[in-house]
Design a protein around this motif. Sequence first.
Motif, PDB file in Angstrom:
ATOM      1  N   ASN A   1     -34.028 -51.730  20.766  1.00  0.00           N
ATOM      2  CA  ASN A   1     -33.449 -52.153  21.292  1.00  0.00           C
ATOM      3  C   ASN A   1     -33.795 -53.036  22.770  1.00  0.00           C
ATOM      4  O   ASN A   1     -33.179 -53.291  23.759  1.00  0.00           O
ATOM      5  CB  ASN A   1     -31.956 -51.772  22.178  1.00  0.00           C
ATOM      6  CG  ASN A   1     -30.705 -51.171  20.321  1.00  0.00           C
ATOM      7  OD1 ASN A   1     -31.137 -51.874  19.927  1.00  0.00           O
ATOM      8  ND2 ASN A   1     -29.974 -50.150  21.237  1.00  0.00           N
ATOM      9  N   GLN A   2     -35.256 -53.344  22.715  1.00  0.00           N
ATOM     10  CA  GLN A   2     -35.864 -53.748  23.812  1.00  0.00           C
ATOM     11  C   GLN A   2     -35.644 -54.901  24.079  1.00  0.00           C
ATOM     12  O   GLN A   2     -35.522 -55.863  24.738  1.00  0.00           O
ATOM     13  CB  GLN A   2     -37.378 -53.612  23.410  1.00  0.00           C
ATOM     14  CG  GLN A   2     -37.973 -52.678  23.229  1.00  0.00           C
ATOM     15  CD  GLN A   2     -39.264 -51.963  23.342  1.00  0.00           C
ATOM     16  OE1 GLN A   2     -39.718 -51.713  22.193  1.00  0.00           O
ATOM     17  NE2 GLN A   2     -40.715 -52.764  24.198  1.00  0.00           N
ATOM     18  N   GLY A   3     -33.982 -55.628  22.882  1.00  0.00           N
ATOM     19  CA  GLY A   3     -34.785 -57.613  23.109  1.00  0.00           C
ATOM     20  C   GLY A   3     -32.754 -57.586  23.115  1.00  0.00           C
ATOM     21  O   GLY A   3     -32.237 -56.821  22.660  1.00  0.00           O
ATOM     22  N   GLU A   4     -32.255 -58.538  23.696  1.00  0.00           N
ATOM     23  CA  GLU A   4     -31.287 -58.814  23.873  1.00  0.00           C
ATOM     24  C   GLU A   4     -30.948 -60.935  24.031  1.00  0.00           C
ATOM     25  O   GLU A   4     -31.772 -61.264  24.870  1.00  0.00           O
ATOM     26  CB  GLU A   4     -30.813 -57.898  25.427  1.00  0.00           C
ATOM     27  CG  GLU A   4     -29.053 -58.367  25.518  1.00  0.00           C
ATOM     28  CD  GLU A   4     -28.858 -57.782  26.507  1.00  0.00           C
ATOM     29  OE1 GLU A   4     -27.950 -58.518  27.545  1.00  0.00           O
ATOM     30  OE2 GLU A   4     -29.216 -56.992  27.170  1.00  0.00           O
ATOM     31  N   ILE A   5     -30.274 -61.383  23.360  1.00  0.00           N
ATOM     32  CA  ILE A   5     -29.162 -62.032  23.464  1.00  0.00           C
ATOM     33  C   ILE A   5     -28.400 -62.184  24.075  1.00  0.00           C
ATOM     34  O   ILE A   5     -27.425 -61.872  23.540  1.00  0.00           O
ATOM     35  CB  ILE A   5     -29.345 -63.293  21.955  1.00  0.00           C
ATOM     36  CG1 ILE A   5     -29.594 -64.680  23.053  1.00  0.00           C
ATOM     37  CG2 ILE A   5     -29.133 -62.682  21.063  1.00  0.00           C
ATOM     38  CD1 ILE A   5     -30.004 -65.170  22.327  1.00  0.00           C
TER      39      ILE A   5
ATOM     40  N   LEU B   1     -27.411 -69.282  29.104  1.00  0.00           N
ATOM     41  CA  LEU B   1     -28.268 -69.228  27.857  1.00  0.00           C
ATOM     42  C   LEU B   1     -29.513 -67.907  27.981  1.00  0.00           C
ATOM     43  O   LEU B   1     -30.200 -68.471  28.295  1.00  0.00           O
ATOM     44  CB  LEU B   1     -28.333 -69.703  26.274  1.00  0.00           C
ATOM     45  CG  LEU B   1     -28.451 -68.825  24.896  1.00  0.00           C
ATOM     46  CD1 LEU B   1     -28.003 -68.002  24.414  1.00  0.00           C
ATOM     47  CD2 LEU B   1     -29.056 -70.369  24.121  1.00  0.00           C
ATOM     48  N   SER B   2     -29.552 -66.686  27.644  1.00  0.00           N
ATOM     49  CA  SER B   2     -30.262 -65.873  28.034  1.00  0.00           C
ATOM     50  C   SER B   2     -31.206 -64.821  26.800  1.00  0.00           C
ATOM     51  O   SER B   2     -30.369 -64.877  25.861  1.00  0.00           O
ATOM     52  CB  SER B   2     -30.751 -64.941  29.109  1.00  0.00           C
ATOM     53  OG  SER B   2     -29.411 -63.932  29.392  1.00  0.00           O
ATOM     54  N   PHE B   3     -32.540 -64.637  26.681  1.00  0.00           N
ATOM     55  CA  PHE B   3     -32.815 -63.702  25.760  1.00  0.00           C
ATOM     56  C   PHE B   3     -34.178 -62.914  26.590  1.00  0.00           C
ATOM     57  O   PHE B   3     -34.375 -63.915  27.890  1.00  0.00           O
ATOM     58  CB  PHE B   3     -34.196 -64.605  24.694  1.00  0.00           C
ATOM     59  CG  PHE B   3     -35.007 -64.044  24.117  1.00  0.00           C
ATOM     60  CD1 PHE B   3     -34.412 -62.708  23.195  1.00  0.00           C
ATOM     61  CD2 PHE B   3     -36.281 -63.359  24.538  1.00  0.00           C
ATOM     62  CE1 PHE B   3     -34.980 -61.841  22.625  1.00  0.00           C
ATOM     63  CE2 PHE B   3     -37.340 -62.437  23.987  1.00  0.00           C
ATOM     64  CZ  PHE B   3     -36.514 -61.873  22.472  1.00  0.00           C
ATOM     65  N   ILE B   4     -33.642 -61.694  26.683  1.00  0.00           N
ATOM     66  CA  ILE B   4     -34.371 -60.817  27.337  1.00  0.00           C
ATOM     67  C   ILE B   4     -35.147 -59.782  26.455  1.00  0.00           C
ATOM     68  O   ILE B   4     -34.433 -59.048  25.485  1.00  0.00           O
ATOM     69  CB  ILE B   4     -33.500 -59.805  28.195  1.00  0.00           C
ATOM     70  CG1 ILE B   4     -32.293 -61.175  28.937  1.00  0.00           C
ATOM     71  CG2 ILE B   4     -33.972 -58.485  28.651  1.00  0.00           C
ATOM     72  CD1 ILE B   4     -30.545 -60.068  29.238  1.00  0.00           C
ATOM     73  N   TYR B   5     -36.528 -59.602  26.996  1.00  0.00           N
ATOM     74  CA  TYR B   5     -36.732 -58.818  25.979  1.00  0.00           C
ATOM     75  C   TYR B   5     -37.782 -57.316  26.933  1.00  0.00           C
ATOM     76  O   TYR B   5     -38.559 -58.077  28.412  1.00  0.00           O
ATOM     77  CB  TYR B   5     -38.524 -59.003  25.537  1.00  0.00           C
ATOM     78  CG  TYR B   5     -39.163 -58.536  24.707  1.00  0.00           C
ATOM     79  CD1 TYR B   5     -38.279 -57.411  23.271  1.00  0.00           C
ATOM     80  CD2 TYR B   5     -40.258 -57.674  25.059  1.00  0.00           C
ATOM     81  CE1 TYR B   5     -39.656 -57.219  22.326  1.00  0.00           C
ATOM     82  CE2 TYR B   5     -40.974 -57.131  24.302  1.00  0.00           C
ATOM     83  CZ  TYR B   5     -40.607 -56.465  23.023  1.00  0.00           C
ATOM     84  OH  TYR B   5     -41.454 -56.130  22.273  1.00  0.00           O
ATOM     85  N   LYS B   6     -37.549 -56.251  27.015  1.00  0.00           N
ATOM     86  CA  LYS B   6     -37.734 -55.243  27.347  1.00  0.00           C
ATOM     87  C   LYS B   6     -39.446 -54.797  27.070  1.00  0.00           C
ATOM     88  O   LYS B   6     -39.507 -54.299  26.224  1.00  0.00           O
ATOM     89  CB  LYS B   6     -37.259 -54.065  27.769  1.00  0.00           C
ATOM     90  CG  LYS B   6     -35.791 -54.793  28.609  1.00  0.00           C
ATOM     91  CD  LYS B   6     -34.972 -53.738  28.771  1.00  0.00           C
ATOM     92  CE  LYS B   6     -33.047 -54.012  29.678  1.00  0.00           C
ATOM     93  NZ  LYS B   6     -32.429 -53.005  29.158  1.00  0.00           N
ATOM     94  N   VAL B   7     -40.199 -54.039  28.140  1.00  0.00           N
ATOM     95  CA  VAL B   7     -41.358 -54.289  28.089  1.00  0.00           C
ATOM     96  C   VAL B   7     -41.406 -52.940  28.236  1.00  0.00           C
ATOM     97  O   VAL B   7     -41.559 -52.694  29.474  1.00  0.00           O
ATOM     98  CB  VAL B   7     -42.492 -54.709  28.975  1.00  0.00           C
ATOM     99  CG1 VAL B   7     -44.026 -54.164  28.103  1.00  0.00           C
ATOM    100  CG2 VAL B   7     -42.548 -56.531  28.144  1.00  0.00           C
ATOM    101  N   ARG B   8     -41.751 -51.420  27.308  1.00  0.00           N
ATOM    102  CA  ARG B   8     -42.083 -50.854  27.403  1.00  0.00           C
ATOM    103  C   ARG B   8     -42.928 -50.201  27.387  1.00  0.00           C
ATOM    104  O   ARG B   8     -43.614 -49.262  26.100  1.00  0.00           O
ATOM    105  CB  ARG B   8     -40.773 -49.158  27.051  1.00  0.00           C
ATOM    106  CG  ARG B   8     -39.431 -50.154  27.303  1.00  0.00           C
ATOM    107  CD  ARG B   8     -38.068 -49.015  26.592  1.00  0.00           C
ATOM    108  NE  ARG B   8     -36.960 -50.321  26.917  1.00  0.00           N
ATOM    109  CZ  ARG B   8     -35.722 -49.485  25.922  1.00  0.00           C
ATOM    110  NH1 ARG B   8     -35.803 -48.479  24.700  1.00  0.00           N
ATOM    111  NH2 ARG B   8     -34.456 -49.927  26.681  1.00  0.00           N
ATOM    112  N   THR B   9     -43.977 -49.779  28.095  1.00  0.00           N
ATOM    113  CA  THR B   9     -45.436 -49.167  27.491  1.00  0.00           C
ATOM    114  C   THR B   9     -45.895 -47.763  28.717  1.00  0.00           C
ATOM    115  O   THR B   9     -46.081 -46.693  28.051  1.00  0.00           O
ATOM    116  CB  THR B   9     -46.001 -50.335  28.541  1.00  0.00           C
ATOM    117  OG1 THR B   9     -46.237 -50.088  30.253  1.00  0.00           O
ATOM    118  CG2 THR B   9     -46.519 -51.264  28.186  1.00  0.00           C
ATOM    119  N   PHE B  10     -44.266 -47.420  29.001  1.00  0.00           N
ATOM    120  CA  PHE B  10     -44.872 -46.011  29.917  1.00  0.00           C
ATOM    121  C   PHE B  10     -43.574 -45.378  28.828  1.00  0.00           C
ATOM    122  O   PHE B  10     -42.646 -45.272  28.546  1.00  0.00           O
ATOM    123  CB  PHE B  10     -43.868 -45.922  30.799  1.00  0.00           C
ATOM    124  CG  PHE B  10     -44.800 -46.749  31.879  1.00  0.00           C
ATOM    125  CD1 PHE B  10     -46.120 -45.901  32.491  1.00  0.00           C
ATOM    126  CD2 PHE B  10     -44.875 -48.134  32.444  1.00  0.00           C
ATOM    127  CE1 PHE B  10     -46.616 -47.167  33.210  1.00  0.00           C
ATOM    128  CE2 PHE B  10     -45.411 -49.043  33.018  1.00  0.00           C
ATOM    129  CZ  PHE B  10     -46.680 -48.671  33.569  1.00  0.00           C
TER     130      PHE B  10
END
Length: 165
Positions: A115-119, A156-165
């Motif tokens: 679920n790191q991405g979302e449209i 309209l958006s695309f969201i990507y969460k970068v999780r490095t921790f």
Amino acid sequence: VNYTRTPAVINGTTNYSNSTNFGFGFVLSSNISEDIDFTLSSNISINNIKNSLQRSNDNNYFNQNASLKFYWRFWSSFIVQCDFSHVYNNGLSKEYDRSSYLWNLSTGKKLFSNNQGEIRISAYDILNKNSNVQRIATDFYIEDNKSNVLGRYFLLSFIYKVRTF
């Protein structure tokens, strides 16, 4: 409760502007689960301004801000989010609309296995009734200001969460 006494010299005579503000509000908020979240709130402010010399600038006005926020994730990857707010300003000049409404609504889908991405498709100011009106009251003048706000639009958006921790 807030009380302010402000001195000023007007034509060589001291004027005292006494401003009393009463405010109260409530918030009902719940994070039932990761899938449902809501907040209902309201804030009220009552303002009373009295001047020792400039009686024509005495003023009483009332403000209320109420809002509802709702978030729902269903079927593990679909999202609906709704924000609605109402602002009421009593005491404004007659040429201003005392009520302002703002309704934003979005729906989206989580993407990828973690679920790191979302449209998402979002509609902002659906009713096209948002406005920005403000009253400024001092011992010298009373001023009502209206400034431009961005009206209804869609995103309209695309969201990507970068999780490095």
